[in-house]
Enzyme design. Structure first.
Site, mmCIF file in Angstrom:
data_model
loop_
_atom_site.group_PDB
_atom_site.id
_atom_site.type_symbol
_atom_site.label_atom_id
_atom_site.label_comp_id
_atom_site.label_asym_id
_atom_site.label_seq_id
_atom_site.Cartn_x
_atom_site.Cartn_y
_atom_site.Cartn_z
ATOM 1 N N TYR B 262 0.824 -1.208 0.000
ATOM 2 C CA TYR B 262 0.000 0.000 0.000
ATOM 3 C C TYR B 262 0.862 1.263 0.000
ATOM 4 O O TYR B 262 0.444 2.302 -0.485
ATOM 5 C CB TYR B 262 -0.990 -0.008 1.175
ATOM 6 C CG TYR B 262 -2.219 -0.830 0.835
ATOM 7 C CD1 TYR B 262 -3.262 -0.271 0.108
ATOM 8 C CD2 TYR B 262 -2.317 -2.162 1.174
ATOM 9 C CE1 TYR B 262 -4.376 -1.011 -0.264
ATOM 10 C CE2 TYR B 262 -3.422 -2.927 0.814
ATOM 11 C CZ TYR B 262 -4.451 -2.338 0.093
ATOM 12 O OH TYR B 262 -5.546 -3.071 -0.273
ATOM 13 N N HIS B 417 -6.201 -3.538 6.552
ATOM 14 C CA HIS B 417 -5.475 -4.457 5.675
ATOM 15 C C HIS B 417 -4.344 -5.190 6.410
ATOM 16 O O HIS B 417 -3.578 -5.924 5.792
ATOM 17 C CB HIS B 417 -4.895 -3.704 4.469
ATOM 18 C CG HIS B 417 -5.935 -3.280 3.490
ATOM 19 N ND1 HIS B 417 -6.764 -4.189 2.868
ATOM 20 C CD2 HIS B 417 -6.290 -2.061 3.029
ATOM 21 C CE1 HIS B 417 -7.579 -3.528 2.059
ATOM 22 N NE2 HIS B 417 -7.326 -2.239 2.143
#
Lengths: 739, 739
Positions: B262, B417
């Protein structure tokens, strides 16, 4: 005529005559210059210049020299033979042969006496040891050795050592030469020939190493009689010997019955000895023998690869490919003879330069930018010496950035290393294996894995029919898994035909099962928009009711099926009890509705999708399997397959299409055409004509018609009808694009 | 102070003052030249020259131009928004942003009016459409859009489009400019800012895209107030906005809490907007902000990779790596600022040149041969804005031809996440993943796989602790699998120390389980003869009796164990019922004798062997597992692990060594050191000192001593005894080679 590799029964009257006629003339031409085998004195001149110039050849020279110099600091060690393959004395004598070979070459390149002395000193040790040796204590089989447990290793040792001696000879005194020749070289040559007639005369790879070793020694020691015996059998009858081996071990297309993994190994003594023959007796035209067989065999070995790796037919280690030293030798020698620039692109992939005259030519060719792409072809390789007992068919197609290959195996058994996989197929696309063959169950030389030998699972799984992508009747393997029985039979290649868009081939087997014959027809199509697909039609014909299984071993992750899977999610059991089925876990069972059913997977190596669409009857089941059952030692790799199963039928035709599509691009975060694009698959058999209808989501519609007639020629007319319209075509097939 | 990404509570008084003081001066300096964002008018001069010279830049130019010219033959299509992500209108508007961007750049490079016209024509269409649009019919979550289902996509669209407009602007008439600016650019900017305050002010990746889009638009449309709001929140308080995001979303070492997968995505708007700020207002010194944070973050993103791929921490697609477009941008912009030649070697691996001024500098640097190897480091990356709430520790070692990396994850949760993998480790060697992390269970954008979204198995397996290589207590995941709970806690990094031969680190977690805390100490050692190993000591401390599992997810084929396996050869059942265990088939169970037990596998990608040696008690079991149970849709990849299990204990210390060794070379047909070379592994804890004894078959003997003392400094003295002898060492650790 019965065909067999081990019992040579073909007579060669013409050849024997040629021998007799040329014998006197040839005997006198054996050269006295050294070196004069694979490397010649003329080569050496050029090589001495080349090592002074920066470049590939110099790099190799420097590496080899540095490594050899380091080894030469250690004492020479020539131990009394004791250990079997892999053991200390075995590995030491192998190491010695390479050290001597490199020292001989280095003597020629540097003209420094120390390298000749090194070869001399080591050979003097061998000359002291060898006359004292009995047969090796660990002798294996009938092909015994003295330095090694197998005569095979002894022959390989002599092939290297005689080249080392040939190169170092000018730097060795007459007295030392006498000691060495009498003490070891002549003795080994005699042991491998007169004293091992069974192996020496054998039409088999072991015989080739022996004849190569003895023949090359004959050239160096000026014993033309040895060369004759090497070429024509100890009795010079031509019943055995090198020429007979060339005659019988390869098909006219240069295919070796055991498949490419063994072919590249078998090739080494052929090419090496042939090069020595060419050097010493060019008038024998050895490379023209049998219509240039050896050069063809080198090409065939290359052709039987995809993305650098050999097709894993029969017992094959799958990571073996064209960079193997045997093929590096073969490519260099062929380039030396032909200067074919396509070979340079293979040499680039091999990434290894030999310190030979041919090696230098390869290095120079690469550096001059002469390399051209290799012409990988769609081609039929006949099997057996006569080339008409089965065949291996390779279909290749080039789509945009996706080179495809279909391997269709309609060959003979391939002896003891053969698999029970009649009419098996494999599929490669975009650099990767897609429909795969397990290859051999073996971790080569990994002691903990069954001593590095073929694993028990090689017999119980890898050789069995279900480990392949071909018909299995009643969960039993072809020929009941008996290779000697299989060796007596071979498939019938029914036809092969192609044009730029289409290649079709078909073969039939009627001996694999007692009352079932089966036939497979495969077509590789290049359609509009660069779309390429494979069509597969398998006919099973039994006199009685049978269970028919058609496995597809696929490489990748299952993405979707257009039918419901009944997954075994909380317990797994093996699919069957024997013939390889005991090694398959049943992961899911499906009973799809009749019609076109689809299975899509993603190959995670090349990130493309593959959909297998097949026409099923109401009875057809689909089993999803994974290897690993009854494998207590974790010997099997994980491999997935689905098996189309027709539980009871006399006659059944499997019709399927394999369609590569789309792209999975997690790096750029997009996915294109992840679902099958095929919307219609229909099959119709009109007398001898098979008609396959295909349609795609983009509206493209096609009819593929294949005539199965025995006598079809390129001008034969065939007629069929489709949706009320009549079509006529010429030749074996027709691909029509409909509006 | 509570730390949270979504609720910005840190106040920034100093910063707000700076803003106020410089406001007037800055407002007047907004540039009127075009282009003037990521590409400047000055860049364009150099780029126009470069496209005339053969080279990397010209190649990219020709490719982009050819592709754009082809697209420009098609009609301009600006559809009424209808579809969600992946659907037609969504993909079309995305495509349009790239087309306009490329056309803008091409206008500058070629000075051909047709490219400016193309941007103009498309924007005129948008100017007609946009004012008519309601909120997107498929609106998702609270961050809504008009052109797209998410405001995020709308912001990305504007980031590209404003750059396109900036480049094409000199070729567009005043009247058309007015239509475009009024009809669409101003409207989108207002929609993303004033009309979406929640997102715009959010200290979150979505907020960064919004502030970047609006700020860049402010520069082009000469609206300095928009820039101010983008930088300092709509109310210019500094509570939200771009600077706040830079302050809080990265740690001082440039680590982004969600992990590198990310991080590279989050980086894009930061780097792009910062570059535009630097171009327009260099006096803001944005790249120096927070001690050069953005440049550090680019380095960190590169550092968190191995062999081109990002470490798959948390929800990560494992095939994502440094060639991602976000990092191509980052590397180019950083190179433009720093001219660091190490970045060029990364650019070479990325193999993609940007048509920007910085892209040109990269191309020229590569062509001038300036590239230098990137300095991948052993380093501690603190987590959280303050950098002291957990850490990611990377240990690297360079042995002969084998680059190794140990990833030790002692970070915070990483939000939604994040995975439940406190003190997890991963190991890389010789180019390959050896001890692995499953990453995310997801086939990105593959419609058939749960719409391309995270699969259900991502929650049920991939996030669970047992999918990682860290302690699992009683078959339950850390924090009971509740990420919001986990987000409140973080591990304590106890120490890190290294020298050329040794790196050690240790961390502790006391919140993952109710009455158990655990600690892990890892050491990477480079011993004599270029041997490198990893030592792993895991302490589990429960108040009550528990079952302790320590899984090792290994990549390769099991080769041998020095204990007997009880294989489940004829049926498989899942290891457990929940928390990921339901997805593991139990392939074998072993109950080895107490002492040093070994498991060896072969990685078939790099052909090296790996032996895991561990000290077990009489009660320890070893479970061999494979993913795939309770996976009806075949969503999980095949992954193998062994789990060290202590069924009942309060306290237990796992002591293990991972040892890479040998080589499997099926191509050259040899195998070296296929068995573990470790002969002794012993562990002794003397107060705060852990002593590990190691010995190898070649006679090498070592003592590794690690002091666990809290206050240990580089000059602290520690004393321990071994076999009757006393040893004293200074600092955190000592590695002694014994005679």
């Amino acid at each position: 005529m019965k065909f067999g590799f081990k019992s040579a029964t073909v007579s060669l009257p013409r050849l024997a005559q040629v021998v007799a006629a040329t014998w006197v003339a040839i005997a006198s031409t054996v050269s006295a210059a050294h070196p004069n085998l694979v490397i010649t004195a003329e080569d050496v001149e050029a090589m001495r210049q080349a090592v002074k110039q920066p470049g590939l050849f110099q790099q190799t020279y420097q590496q080899v020299k540095a490594s050899l110099d380091e080894q030469m600091l250690l004492p020479i060690t020539v131990p009394v033979p004791k250990d079997a393959g892999g053991g200390y004395t075995h590995e030491r004598h192998k190491k010695n042969q390479y050290l001597m070979y490199n020292a001989g070459v280095m003597y020629q390149l540097t003209q420094q006496q120390k390298y000749a002395d090194y070869v001399r000193d080591m050979l003097i040790e061998y000359a002291k040891l060898y006359p004292t040796l009995p047969i090796h204590p660990q002798k294996k089989s009938s092909n015994v050795g003295k330095l090694f447990w197998q005569g095979l290793n002894e022959a390989v040792w002599l092939v290297y050592t005689i080249q080392a001696y040939d190169a170092a000879l000018p730097g060795i005194s007459k007295a030392d030469r006498d000691s060495i020749e009498q003490g070891v070289l002549r003795q080994v040559a005699l042991f491998l020939s007169e004293q091992s007639p069974h192996t020496f005369n054998l039409v088999h790879n072991h015989g080739t190493w022996a004849t190569a070793a003895v023949g090359m020694t004959g050239y160096v020691l000026n014993e033309p009689e040895w060369v004759e015996k090497a070429l024509y059998d100890l009795d010079k009858s031509g019943k055995g010997g090198f020429l007979r081996q060339m005659q019988e071990l390869f098909s006219p297309q240069g295919y070796y019955s055991e498949g490419p993994y063994y072919q590249r190994y078998a090739l080494m003594p052929f090419v090496t000895f042939a090069k020595a023959i060419e050097t010493n007796e060019p008038e024998r035209k050895i490379f023209e023998y049998r219509d240039g067989l050896l050069l063809k065999a080198i090409d065939t070995t290359i052709q039987l690869s995809y993305n650098k790796l050999f097709f894993p037919l029969n017992d094959a280690i799958k990571s073996k490919g064209i960079d193997t030293i045997e093929l590096v030798n073969g490519v260099a020698i062929k380039y030396g003879l032909t200067a074919d620039p396509q070979l340079l692109s293979i040499a680039q992939l091999q990434n290894q330069i030999l310190l030979t005259g041919d090696g230098l030519k390869v290095a120079q060719g690469i550096e001059q930018g002469l390399a051209q792409p290799y012409d990988f072809q769609t081609k039929v390789y006949g099997d057996s010496a006569s080339g008409d007992k089965g065949a291996l068919v390779i279909l290749r197609q080039q789509a945009a950035s996706a080179e495809q290959a279909v391997v269709f195996k309609a060959t003979g058994q391939g002896m003891g290393h053969g698999h029970f996989d009649k009419l098996n197929w494999q599929f490669y696309d975009h650099g990767s294996e897609i429909v795969s063959d397990y290859g051999a169950a073996r971790f080569l030389n990994v002691e903990a894995k069954f001593g590095g030998r073929y694993l028990p699972e090689n017999d119980s799984y890898a050789k069995q029919t279900v480990a392949h992508n071909t018909l299995v009747v009643d969960e039993t393997s072809h020929y009941n898994g008996n290779w000697r029985e299989s060796e007596k039979h071979y498939p019938e290649l029914l036809f092969f035909a192609d044009n730029d868009q289409v290649a079709v081939t078909s073969a039939k087997v009627d001996s694999a099962y007692q009352d079932v014959w089966f036939k497979r027809t495969m077509a590789q199509l290049k359609l509009a928009d660069d779309r390429t697909i494979v069509v597969d039609i398998v006919d099973a014909n039994g006199e009685r009711q049978h269970q028919y299984d058609l496995p597809v071993n696929y490489q990748g992750q299952l993405i979707e099926t257009n039918f419901k899977l009944a997954g075994n999610t909380t317990s797994l059991t093996p699919v069957g009890k024997a013939n390889g089925y005991q090694h398959l876990w049943l992961k899911a069972l499906a009973e799809p509705q009749a019609g076109m059913n689809k299975i899509t997977w993603l190959n995670e190596e090349n990130n493309r999708f593959y959909s297998y669409s097949t026409l099923t009857t109401a009875e057809t089941q689909v089993l999803f399997t994974q290897t690993g059952a009854n494998d207590p030692d974790f010997n099997l790799r994980n491999q997935h397959s689905f098996i189309l199963r027709v539980p009871t039928a006399k006659l059944h035709t499997f019709v399927s299409v394999l369609e590569p599509h789309g792209e999975y691009n997690p790096s750029k975060e997009y996915t294109l055409n992840g679902s099958s694009q095929l919307t219609v698959l229909a099959f119709d058999r009109q007398r001898e004509i098979d008609v396959v209808e295909l349609a795609f989501v983009d509206g493209g519609r096609y009819l593929l018609a294949i005539s199965n007639g025995k006598q079809v020629t390129s001008t034969s007319q065939s007629t069929f009808s489709h949706q009320g319209q009549s079509y006529t075509f010429q030749g074996r097939f027709s691909l029509l694009q409909l509006d």
